[in-house]
Structures are given as structure tokens and as C-alpha cells.
Scaffold this active site. Structure first.
Site, PDB file in Angstrom:
ATOM      1  CG  ASP A   1      42.436  71.654  13.714  1.00 61.23           C
ATOM      2  OD1 ASP A   1      42.447  71.824  12.657  1.00 61.23           O
ATOM      3  OD2 ASP A   1      42.742  73.355  13.775  1.00 61.23           O
TER       4      ASP A   1
ATOM      5  CG  HIS B   1      39.467  68.547  10.768  1.00 64.88           C
ATOM      6  ND1 HIS B   1      38.153  68.350  10.673  1.00 64.88           N
ATOM      7  CD2 HIS B   1      39.460  70.213  11.752  1.00 64.88           C
ATOM      8  CE1 HIS B   1      37.235  69.230  10.586  1.00 64.88           C
ATOM      9  NE2 HIS B   1      37.732  69.953  11.524  1.00 64.88           N
TER      10      HIS B   1
ATOM     11  CG  HIS C   1      44.209  78.064  15.056  1.00 61.31           C
ATOM     12  ND1 HIS C   1      44.364  76.933  15.241  1.00 61.31           N
ATOM     13  CD2 HIS C   1      43.537  77.861  14.274  1.00 61.31           C
ATOM     14  CE1 HIS C   1      43.604  76.061  15.224  1.00 61.31           C
ATOM     15  NE2 HIS C   1      43.408  76.625  14.108  1.00 61.31           N
TER      16      HIS C   1
ATOM     17  CG  HIS D   1      45.559  75.867   9.906  1.00 57.53           C
ATOM     18  ND1 HIS D   1      45.169  74.357   9.128  1.00 57.53           N
ATOM     19  CD2 HIS D   1      44.192  76.633  10.728  1.00 57.53           C
ATOM     20  CE1 HIS D   1      44.276  74.440  10.306  1.00 57.53           C
ATOM     21  NE2 HIS D   1      43.947  75.025  11.108  1.00 57.53           N
TER      22      HIS D   1
ATOM     23  CE1 TYR E   1      37.712  77.149   7.763  1.00 59.63           C
ATOM     24  CE2 TYR E   1      35.662  75.407   6.954  1.00 59.63           C
ATOM     25  CZ  TYR E   1      36.931  75.808   7.909  1.00 59.63           C
ATOM     26  OH  TYR E   1      37.254  75.033   9.086  1.00 59.63           O
TER      27      TYR E   1
END
Lengths: 337, 337
Positions: free
Chosen positions: A16, A19, A196, A198, A287
Site C-alpha cells: 500500500d 502508492h 485493514h 485507512h 474511492y
């Protein structure tokens, strides 16, 4: 209260986090990070293009160094941890999985949108055939009711997933929503459950703690929170907090702090902070692939892009529906006038 | 569930955030930030040296521009919000308070260590005499049992405090600890209760939400989380989250986001991230003034400074006891050998 469960910290700095460095990791950096994490006791270390195996492309951004080279470099230095890869069916294929296995990957996480678990059956099956550990990974789980998450998680278990990972891909969840989803999935499955986070709403750590309290035993994080947009849970903080709370993780708090500060931080291209764009994605539950299209549509129709994002969130748009943004912007501009 | 209480967001970008810009705010910056926050609907806007009125000194860092000039500039542009100052008895005096009042301050927050509320009686009294709103502010509340926090908060109420603010100055608390402290204080007082978070364990936002659920109605934050060490709760995130949760704050989410990104971010000297030093302060529950002394002692005794911090936290050292660090380091080095 019995003894607290062992918590497996899964590091995704090299997946991740890819990115956040525009997929420019090189062999030297990968060796340093893998080696540091391995010595710090991290058992699962993920390495792939940010969008999974074979993500390197015009659409998702080209990797500077091929996955073959990076996986080989990782295998050369990893000793106790399990080298882990991510695969998004539709981007990566079973051939990519075989390649990763050949280069030393021991675990694959097969990720799909929360409603599309069924497209991961063949990849999970192939992973098991190859002798790998296979993880089912549901993205954007904030978009659907708890029952749907449970249904899809059960599918993944039925395909042979060794654990099921629940992702808050837009960083849109509150701690209570994490509790609801994780406890329902934990109750429904026989295999372990992971989470997971964010950080779009600056709740990645709190949400991870909620997941653990609700029964999750695999928790994703990244050094300094490195990851797409607002980034992930900061793994060195998780290591410290879990130690403070009496959980065993096998991870040495001081050592992983040192990896974050001495190895990862110097590689970072930008600080992992929550600026307005990721905040709005978290707020609206949309998203990140929608962001650029939204800005373009806002300009064309003279709208605040934030109003478009909120509307997209309400309509529960999913990846692939980016062309609908123009319709939404058109409607908003009509209603305004 | 009745209607949700109105939540007063208190912005401390120009006070706690002053630490993060080495107290170098100038008149132009203050006008731009105050004006932006005011137009965004923030009702309480704090402006002082990071260590409160008259903090500008060799010990605490010199301000680039005098508090008189900055307060005057703020008064020139503020329209609906209340200009707020911080005063730490022992650093600031009643004379400083009179000056601030003359220059337009409407609210003073009188801050002491959690066990020393009694030294704020005269300053709270003087504020009331001057017609100001007076806030009692308890720092480092993680260090003492809940009962002690309640006892000290009641003292502040008895002195005439209009509300009592509970601070997690080392960013050491978990959401549950915040719940315990805030609900006990809310139960014990007749005046409102506030909360001031720090982000050392990346829990500032989650802790602020816990405080609100426990009954706090004044919540501190700063644009981009700007503040000492790991910084405060990110106020634009709080504004968005509270809107999402159905609380009224009077703050326009988009406008405060814009202040954060367009006005505050360009002024920042460093990104507000959680690197190892503030993480260790939060982990050990130690105040930031101990950091430099700890590094020096670690060098002298060939110790990991983190071990010293953990020991200082266990012994509940408070500001002013910095000379004890050498004793602790000596003991640790002896036990090691």
C-alpha cells in the site's frame, strides 16, 4: 478476561505504501525495509505494486523496478517473516501468482470489492495448490450492510481462505462500525479475521483497536502509516499500543520504530498527513480513483468538487462507474440553477 | 436518544500551534487565520504564546511578535468568535491578563498541572472581575486517578470557572481512559466540561469523540492538528466528523477545511506527523520538557533514551523534576551492569 490473543501485525509499507512513493521502490530500499521489518519480528511482510501483482501499467502507474526483481531481493534477505503479495483478480492473474511463488512469496492476499468475493475463488484455489497461505480480502466494506460483509466473507472461507481480511478502503468508518462488521464476521467464520484501516478521518489506529477488541487477530499497518491517500494505520504506533495493552505481537517496539524513522522516513516523498482531498474521500466514503474525474467535472459545471463527492458517496458509486460522475455533476448544476 | 448537544469547537492553532512554528507568527498571519476561523464559524479562537501569556522568554522560546501586537491584530478582524487566551499561573500574571483584556480577549483559560488547581483561583477571580469568561484547565490528567481529576475540577468550579477543560497533555490516553475521566467530571460539575487531546498515540480524534460521548461540550483542535510535539486533534476533521454524526457545531466544514489548507498549511514549518520522539512521550506518558534532558542523560550513561522515558513515566515525574533524570539514568545503568 482470559489471556489476550496473539495479534499478527501485517506490514504493507512495501505494498500500500508503494502508492505513496509512486511505485518507485528499488532493490536496495526493498532489502533495507524487508530486513529491518524481519529483524523487528514482523511475521507478514507484503510487497507488490500498490494495486497488486502486475499493477504496473499506464492505468495504475508504472513501477520503477519489476516485481520479479523486488521479490527476489526480498527473498534474499527475509529470514523469519513470510513474504506476502497482494493480487486483485482482473489486474493480476494466476500466472503472476505462480511467478510470485517462484520468487519466494509464501502468502497471497486476494482482494476484491466487497460484493465480488466470487471472482477470487480460482486464485485462492491456485494459491493452496502451490502450497501458499491464501487470504481473502474484501475492500470498501463500509458500503454495504453487515450481513453482506458476512455473506461474502463466508464465500471466501468456503474457497479455502486461511483468514479473511476486512478493509476500510476509503477510511470512512467510525470505530463502532468497525466493531459491528468485525464481530459479525468473527462470529460467522471458523478462520481468523483481519482488518485493514485507512486514516482519512484520522481514525486508523482507533479503528484497528476496535477491530482487535471485536476479535480480529491480523492487523494491517505500515511504517509511518505510508499508504494511498491518507495512508494506513501507523504500524510502529500499533506495536507500542498493543504492548502497552498487554497483547503479544512478536514485534519489537523499539526496533520497528527505528525501521520507520531510519529506513522508511528517508525514502518518503511526502509526509503522510490528512489534507483536504483524502479527508473528503473519507467523509463521503468514495474511492480515490474518483478524485481526478470529480475535479474535472467540478470545473466543467462550476461546482464545488466536495458536493460531487458527497453525492457520489450517497449513491454508493463503485470503481468502474467513473463515467457517472458527469451525470451527477450535471444534475447538481441543474438543481442549483 | 434526545437531540445531540451543541459542541463548541475551540481552535488553538494560534496558541498550541505556536509551538510548532517556533512562536514566529506575525501580524499578517494572525489576521488571516483569525479572520478565516471567524468566518468559518469557530466561536472560541485561542491566541497566546504556546506556554500562555508572557511565555515569550529564554526558557520557553521568544515570540517573534509581541502578544500585544498579535492580540490587537486579532481584535481588529474578529467579528463573531470570542478571542481566547491561555494563562499558566507562574508564567503569566494578573497584569498580563489585564493587558489581554484591554486588547480584546473575551475568554481566558487558566491552566495548571492536574494536582495544582488551587494556584488558579486568583486568576479566575480576576477574569470574572474583568467581565471575561474564565475556564479552568487541568493538564496531564492521565497521571492521576479519576477521583483526583474530579476533586481538582470541583475546585476550579468553586473558583467560578465557566467551564472546566481536561487535557491529555502527553497524548498518553486511550479512548476508554478519556471516557472514564470525562464522564466522572461531567457527573460531578454543574458547569460544562471540555477536552484537549494530543496525538502522540494517533488517537487525538478518537479520544475527542469519546469525550463528546461522555458529555464534553467544548473540544479543542487545531487546523492540520498544529501543536506541540505530535500536535492536537485536527479541527477540520472534527468539524466533518461531527457533522456526519449529526452534532451541531456552528462551524462550516468546507470553510474550515479551506482555512487549514490555504492559510495554515503554507505557514507550517514541518508536517504534523507522529515521529519517534512524540510517540515515546505518549507511550511513556511523560511531558515533552523531559526530552532533551533524557537524550543527554542517555548519552552520558550509554543507555537507550526510551528506557529512561519509560522509567520516568512509571515514577510519574512532573515538570520541574528534570534534575531527577540523572538519578534515574544512573540507577538504570547500575542495574544493567
Amino acid at each position: 478476561m482470559g489471556e489476550k490473543k496473539f495479534i499478527n501485525l501485517v506490514d504493507t509499507t512495501l505494498r500500500d505504501g508503494s502508492h505513496a512513493v509512486s511505485h518507485e521502490y528499488d532493490v536496495k530500499q526493498v532489502k533495507a525495509i524487508i530486513s529491518g521489518l524481519d529483524k523487528a519480528g514482523v511475521r507478514y511482510i507484503e510487497l507488490s505494486h500498490g494495486d497488486g501483482l502486475a499493477g504496473s501499467s499506464y492505468n495504475y502507474g508504472w513501477s520503477k523496478t519489476s516485481e520479479e526483481e523486488l521479490l527476489k531481493a526480498a527473498s534474499d534477505v527475509i529470514e523469519n517473516g513470510k513474504l506476502t503479495v497482494l493480487l486483485l483478480p482482473g489486474i493480476g492473474t494466476v500466472e503472476d501468482l505462480k511467478m510470485a511463488c517462484n520468487y519466494g512469496a509464501k502468502v497471497v492476499r486476494v482482494a476484491t470489492h466487497v460484493t465480488e468475493a466470487d471472482i477470487s475463488e480460482q486464485h485462492i484455489g491456485m494459491a493452496k495448490k502451490l502450497g501458499m497461505m491464501a487470504v481473502g480480502f474484501l475492500m470498501m466494506t463500509h458500503m454495504v450492510p453487515v450481513e453482506k460483509v458476512v455473506e461474502q466473507a463466508k464465500l471466501l472461507e468456503s474457497y479455502g481462505a486461511d483468514y479473511v481480511n476486512i478493509a476500510d478502503s476509503a477510511g470512512a468508518m467510525l470505530p463502532e462500525q468497525v466493531t459491528d462488521r468485525i464481530s459479525a464476521v468473527v462470529d460467522a467464520l471458523n478462520v481468523p479475521v483481519g482488518f485493514h484501516a485507512h486514516n482519512n478521518l484520522t481514525l486508523a489506529t482507533a479503528n484497528s483497536l476496535s477491530a482487535i477488541k471485536a476479535g480480529a487477530t491480523f492487523i494491517d499497518g505500515a511504517c509511518r502509516g505510508l499508504g494511498a491517500g491518507a495512508g494506513n494505520a501507523q504500524i510502529e504506533v500499533l506495536a507500542g499500543l498493543l504492548q502497552k495493552l498487554g497483547y503479544k505481537t512478536g514485534v519489537d517496539f523499539y526496533k520497528i520504530m527505528d525501521v520507520a524513522e531510519d529506513v522508511v522516513e528517508p525514502i518518503m516523498k511526502r509526509p503522510q498527513v490528512v489534507c483536504n482531498a483524502p479527508l473528503m474521500l473519507g467523509y463521503s466514503g468514495v474511492y480515490s480513483s474518483f478524485l481526478l474525474h470529480t475535479y474535472n467535472a467540478a470545473k466543467r459545471f462550476n461546482l464545488d468538487p466536495r458536493d460531487i463527492l458527497v453525492e457520489l458517496g450517497k449513491r454508493k458509486m463503485v470503481g468502474g462507474q467513473e463515467d457517472m460522475i458527469i451525470d451527477v455533476a450535471y444534475e447538481l448544476s441543474k438543481n442549483r440553477g
